[in-house]
Design a protein around this motif. Sequence first.
Motif, mmCIF file in Angstrom:
data_model
loop_
_atom_site.group_PDB
_atom_site.id
_atom_site.type_symbol
_atom_site.label_atom_id
_atom_site.label_comp_id
_atom_site.label_asym_id
_atom_site.label_seq_id
_atom_site.Cartn_x
_atom_site.Cartn_y
_atom_site.Cartn_z
ATOM 1 N N ILE A 250 -13.406 -16.617 -22.770
ATOM 2 C CA ILE A 250 -13.486 -17.574 -21.960
ATOM 3 C C ILE A 250 -14.620 -18.524 -22.380
ATOM 4 C CG2 ILE A 250 -14.850 -16.089 -20.534
ATOM 5 C CD1 ILE A 250 -14.061 -17.687 -18.162
ATOM 6 N N THR A 251 -14.375 -19.718 -22.681
ATOM 7 C CA THR A 251 -15.383 -20.738 -22.968
ATOM 8 C C THR A 251 -15.745 -21.679 -21.735
ATOM 9 O OG1 THR A 251 -14.380 -20.967 -25.150
ATOM 10 C CG2 THR A 251 -15.724 -22.841 -24.436
ATOM 11 N N VAL A 252 -17.017 -21.577 -21.416
ATOM 12 C CA VAL A 252 -17.733 -22.140 -20.331
ATOM 13 C C VAL A 252 -17.978 -23.709 -20.813
ATOM 14 C CG1 VAL A 252 -19.454 -22.436 -18.448
ATOM 15 C CG2 VAL A 252 -18.619 -20.370 -19.366
ATOM 16 N N ILE A 253 -17.123 -24.936 -20.500
ATOM 17 C CA ILE A 253 -17.159 -26.067 -20.888
ATOM 18 C C ILE A 253 -18.570 -27.079 -20.242
ATOM 19 C CG2 ILE A 253 -15.881 -28.285 -21.122
ATOM 20 C CD1 ILE A 253 -13.066 -26.599 -21.114
ATOM 21 N N SER A 254 -19.213 -26.933 -20.923
ATOM 22 C CA SER A 254 -20.462 -27.591 -20.567
ATOM 23 C C SER A 254 -21.566 -28.024 -21.607
ATOM 24 C CB SER A 254 -21.289 -26.283 -19.784
ATOM 25 O OG SER A 254 -21.729 -25.237 -20.528
ATOM 26 N N ASP A 255 -22.947 -28.251 -21.148
ATOM 27 C CA ASP A 255 -23.934 -28.556 -22.078
ATOM 28 C C ASP A 255 -24.669 -27.350 -22.534
ATOM 29 O OD1 ASP A 255 -22.869 -31.098 -21.867
ATOM 30 O OD2 ASP A 255 -24.479 -31.693 -20.570
ATOM 31 N N MET A 256 -24.279 -26.161 -21.987
ATOM 32 C CA MET A 256 -25.038 -25.008 -22.099
ATOM 33 C C MET A 256 -25.011 -24.320 -23.479
ATOM 34 S SD MET A 256 -25.005 -23.501 -18.273
ATOM 35 C CE MET A 256 -23.225 -23.111 -18.562
ATOM 36 N N SER A 257 -25.726 -23.439 -23.889
ATOM 37 C CA SER A 257 -25.481 -22.587 -25.090
ATOM 38 C C SER A 257 -25.713 -21.229 -24.580
ATOM 39 C CB SER A 257 -26.596 -22.876 -26.077
ATOM 40 O OG SER A 257 -28.115 -22.553 -25.712
ATOM 41 N N CYS A 258 -25.485 -20.141 -25.579
ATOM 42 C CA CYS A 258 -25.949 -18.596 -25.165
ATOM 43 C C CYS A 258 -27.315 -18.242 -24.735
ATOM 44 C CB CYS A 258 -25.188 -17.846 -26.276
ATOM 45 S SG CYS A 258 -23.496 -17.866 -26.811
ATOM 46 N N SER A 259 -28.155 -19.317 -24.958
ATOM 47 C CA SER A 259 -29.473 -19.098 -24.578
ATOM 48 C C SER A 259 -29.532 -18.982 -22.976
ATOM 49 C CB SER A 259 -30.451 -19.981 -24.994
ATOM 50 O OG SER A 259 -30.443 -19.841 -26.469
ATOM 51 N N ASN A 260 -28.757 -19.676 -22.337
ATOM 52 C CA ASN A 260 -28.777 -19.849 -20.783
ATOM 53 C C ASN A 260 -27.936 -18.656 -20.156
ATOM 54 O OD1 ASN A 260 -28.130 -22.667 -21.944
ATOM 55 N ND2 ASN A 260 -29.223 -22.694 -19.958
ATOM 56 N N LEU A 261 -27.340 -17.613 -20.953
ATOM 57 C CA LEU A 261 -26.562 -16.425 -20.355
ATOM 58 C C LEU A 261 -27.579 -15.535 -19.984
ATOM 59 C CD1 LEU A 261 -23.826 -14.976 -20.087
ATOM 60 C CD2 LEU A 261 -24.187 -14.127 -22.591
ATOM 61 N N ARG A 262 -27.307 -14.739 -18.825
ATOM 62 C CA ARG A 262 -28.031 -13.756 -18.449
ATOM 63 C C ARG A 262 -27.131 -12.838 -17.470
ATOM 64 N NH1 ARG A 262 -30.951 -16.191 -20.758
ATOM 65 N NH2 ARG A 262 -33.269 -16.776 -20.397
ATOM 66 N N GLY A 263 -27.498 -11.554 -17.650
ATOM 67 C CA GLY A 263 -26.744 -10.375 -16.650
ATOM 68 C C GLY A 263 -25.272 -9.815 -17.053
ATOM 69 N N LEU A 264 -24.950 -10.268 -18.419
ATOM 70 C CA LEU A 264 -23.585 -9.640 -18.686
ATOM 71 C C LEU A 264 -23.798 -8.138 -19.346
ATOM 72 C CD1 LEU A 264 -20.604 -10.267 -19.445
ATOM 73 C CD2 LEU A 264 -21.234 -11.111 -21.619
ATOM 74 N N ASP A 265 -24.041 -7.452 -18.505
ATOM 75 C CA ASP A 265 -24.275 -5.845 -18.816
ATOM 76 C C ASP A 265 -23.684 -5.045 -17.835
ATOM 77 O OD1 ASP A 265 -25.806 -6.391 -16.748
ATOM 78 O OD2 ASP A 265 -27.680 -6.223 -17.666
ATOM 79 N N SER A 266 -23.002 -5.195 -16.829
ATOM 80 C CA SER A 266 -22.600 -4.309 -16.107
ATOM 81 C C SER A 266 -20.876 -4.396 -15.635
ATOM 82 C CB SER A 266 -23.266 -4.398 -14.760
ATOM 83 O OG SER A 266 -23.183 -5.350 -14.183
ATOM 84 N N LEU A 267 -20.340 -3.402 -15.373
ATOM 85 C CA LEU A 267 -18.896 -3.344 -14.979
ATOM 86 C C LEU A 267 -18.733 -2.676 -13.437
ATOM 87 C CD1 LEU A 267 -15.795 -3.588 -15.387
ATOM 88 C CD2 LEU A 267 -15.951 -1.708 -16.733
#
Length: 516
Positions: free
Chosen positions: A180-197
Amino acid sequence: MAFRYNGSLCSCNPGRYMVNGSCAMLDARGDWVISPGGSRSPAFLTTFLPFDTFKSFTQSQAVILEATLVFLIAWLGFCLALRFSRVDGGVQSLWFRLRWWISRIDFFYNTHHWLDDNKVVIMRKTELGGTFSVASCILFVGLLSALLYQIITKRSIEIHGVRPATAADISFVNDLEFNITVISDMSCSNLRGLDSLVIGTPGFIGSKNVSLSTYVNHQCQNTSIGPTISLKCNSCQILRREYYISWQFVDLPMNPASAVGFQFKLTAKNPADSKHVSYASGTINSCTFSNDKPKTFRGQDVNVLKIHLFPRTYYNLENLKLIQPLFHDFIPGTSFSDINNLQASLQQVKDGLFNITVYVNYLSDYIVEINKENALGIVTFLADVGGLYVFSLAIFLLFLVQFEGTIKKLRSEDTAMRNIIRQNHAKRNWDKVRKYVMYTWGANISAIDDNNSKRCRRMMIDSCSGIQALHRKKQPIRITCIPVAIPEEASQHLKALRSTLEENENAMGPGAEVGF
C-alpha cells in the motif's frame, strides 16, 4: 494550486500533492483491477517485451475483422486499378503478366461464369474469377482467425460452486503480500507505530495483541508518489479470525502528515504452484466511493481499509487451493476539502498525524469450488468452419453473377488475353521453323540449277509459308515448276514444314500476319 501556512511554509490545495515541484491531482478512475482467479503470474520475458501492448491491441475480434476488411479492400482496389491497364504490349508487358496470373488463380469460380443456355458448360478461367477467388480466401482466413480467437478465449465455461467449509479445509496455505502506497509528500521518516497485530475484535473477549513481526514481514520504502508499506507472509495458514494492523504518520519539520489517497495491491500465491496468482489492485481517493469534492486526509480519525479473503479450490488446476483477496470498503478518516480549514489544521499540533488501519477478514465459512466445462466440440467447430467457407464463396459468387450478368463484356473478358498468348506461342513456333529452313536447307537448295531451281524454290516457299498463305485458309496450293533434282531428305523435311505451317495457321486464327 498551493497556499501558505505558518508564515513561510507552502502546501498544495485539498486533493493535490507535490510532484516534481508542482501540485498534481490524483485520479483514481479506471485503476481497479481484480484477477479472474487462478491467473498466471508474469513471465520472465514480460520484463523485456511489451506483451501488454500486444494483448491490448488484440483484445477483441473487431481488430481481426477490421484487418480483414483492410486487406480485402486493398486487394479489390489493386485489381480494379490493374483492370484499366493496357495489354497491347503483349506478353512482354508487366501489366499483361499480372492480369494473366490473376486470371490463372481462378480456382473457385472457373465453372460458374456467365454462359448462354445453348452452350456447353466448360471450365474457363478469367481475371474477374481470379480476383474474387483471392478475395474469398482473404475473407475466409479473416473470419477463421476471428473464430479461432473466440474459441481460444471462450472455449470453456467457468463454473463456480459454494459448499460449507470443514475441518479438513484448514489446509489453505498461501504466500500473501500486501503493498500500500500512501500518495502524499511524506516519506518513511514520518512513519510510526507499525509494530503490532490485533487478532480478533478489539475490546471483545478472545482478542489479543501480538507483535507484527511474529506473523508478517514488514518494511517501508520511499517512492516518487509517497511511502510504500509492504506486508509479506510466507506460507501463511490463516485462521477464521479478524485481523487489524495499524500505523500512523506524524508531522516533521517542513513535512506535515497528510495524504490524498492510497494505491494498493494484494497478492496471493500457493507455495507449491508459483505459476498462478490471485490479486486485486486499485487506487483510492476521496471520490472513489462518493462524488464529493477533492479532499486531503489529515487528523486523528482513523482511515480504515477493509479487505476480505475468500478461499477457492480450482479443480481445473489440479485442485489448486488459492485465496482470492478483495478490497471491500474504505472508511475515510478526518479530511479537509476547504483551503481555510486545511490551513488551520496544518497550524495545529493536535492534527499533526495521519492514522491508517488495515482490517482483514478471512471468510472461510464457505469455500468456492471452480471448474471448467468445454463449450465447443469438434463437430461444432467443423460446422462453423464449413459455414464460413460456404459464406465466403457464396458472397463473391453472387458478385460474379451480378457483374457478368450486367456487363456483357465481362462474359468474354479473357478472349483478348488468350488470343495474345496463342499468337505468342504460334510466333515462337514459326520462328523455330524459319530458322531451321534457313540454316539447314538454304545452302543445298541454292546449289541447284540457276533458273529452274530458283523459280521452283521461290514458288514453294511462297506456297508453303509465304506472306499471303495464312490469309487464304484451306485453299488448294498449286505449284507449277520445272522438275528439278531435290534430295529425298529435303523433300521429307519440306512436307513436315507444310504440316507445321498449317498447325500454326490454325493456332493463330484468321487475320494473323507472319512470314519470313
